[in-house]
Design a protein around this motif. Structure first.
Motif, mmCIF file in Angstrom:
data_model
loop_
_atom_site.group_PDB
_atom_site.id
_atom_site.type_symbol
_atom_site.label_atom_id
_atom_site.label_comp_id
_atom_site.label_asym_id
_atom_site.label_seq_id
_atom_site.Cartn_x
_atom_site.Cartn_y
_atom_site.Cartn_z
ATOM 1 N N CYS A 87 0.834 -1.211 0.000
ATOM 2 C CA CYS A 87 0.000 0.000 0.000
ATOM 3 C C CYS A 87 0.861 1.251 0.000
ATOM 4 C CB CYS A 87 -0.930 0.008 1.212
ATOM 5 S SG CYS A 87 -2.254 -1.204 1.120
ATOM 6 N N LEU A 99 -4.137 -9.509 -0.824
ATOM 7 C CA LEU A 99 -5.505 -9.573 -0.307
ATOM 8 C C LEU A 99 -6.212 -10.870 -0.699
ATOM 9 C CD1 LEU A 99 -6.770 -5.912 -0.781
ATOM 10 C CD2 LEU A 99 -6.230 -7.083 1.367
ATOM 11 N N ALA A 106 -6.528 -6.752 6.614
ATOM 12 C CA ALA A 106 -6.359 -5.355 6.208
ATOM 13 C C ALA A 106 -6.377 -4.424 7.419
ATOM 14 C CB ALA A 106 -7.463 -4.963 5.229
ATOM 15 N N LEU A 132 -9.109 -2.667 -0.077
ATOM 16 C CA LEU A 132 -8.913 -2.820 1.373
ATOM 17 C C LEU A 132 -10.250 -2.799 2.104
ATOM 18 C CD1 LEU A 132 -5.844 -0.476 1.859
ATOM 19 C CD2 LEU A 132 -5.858 -2.966 2.118
ATOM 20 N N LYS A 135 -11.993 -6.092 1.836
ATOM 21 C CA LYS A 135 -11.339 -7.173 2.596
ATOM 22 C C LYS A 135 -11.775 -7.183 4.054
ATOM 23 C CE LYS A 135 -8.245 -10.428 3.432
ATOM 24 N NZ LYS A 135 -8.180 -11.738 2.814
#
Length: 142
Positions: A87, A99, A106, A132, A135
């Motif tokens: 990220c 992921l 996350a 994100l 997730k």
């Protein structure tokens, strides 16, 4: 005899990590086939092959290592996860790959109070932020 074997193992570790740093997918695949234990072996800095690949932005090698059992939940001494690194680097391909692992969270927080989301927010990549958010489990969103 034991000392020779130890030196041979250390040489394979070094060659493996050097191939990852160089982005030599063919060499990494060959060494991994011959020495599958290398996938989660750490170097003197505590980095696994996967963490070296993620830090280097090596998408193809990261994919290979994940498919061969690379530990996607590895954290450094600061508690920074591979997902946080991806990220921070603003690398949506790596973020997507990490992921996809059911064990990756996350919502981990490192020792500096940062999460993957907070690091991604700095870059403003909407794809990463949405990935994100998806997730997170319903309980984590609250």
């Amino acid at each position: 005899m034991f000392r020779r074997k130890k030196i041979a193992i250390e040489n394979n570790d070094r060659l493996f990590h050097e191939a990852i740093i160089a982005g030599n997918l063919e060499k990494v695949a060959s060494l991994l086939e011959s020495y599958p234990h290398l996938v989660n072996q750490t170097n003197t800095k505590g980095d696994t092959a996967l963490s070296i690949a993620v830090k280097g932005g090596q998408n193809g090698i990261t994919d290979l290592l994940l498919k061969n059992g690379g530990n996607a939940t590895h954290k450094d001494t600061d508690g920074t996860t591979l997902l946080m690194i991806a990220c921070q680097q603003d690398n949506p391909v790596l973020v997507r790959m990490l992921l996809a692992s059911p064990t990756v969270s996350a919502t981990n927080i490192n020792k500096r109070g940062k999460t993957a989301f907070s690091l991604a927010l700095k870059n403003g990549n909407s794809y990463i932020l949405q990935a994100l958010e998806k997730k997170q489990t319903p309980a984590e969103k609250n």
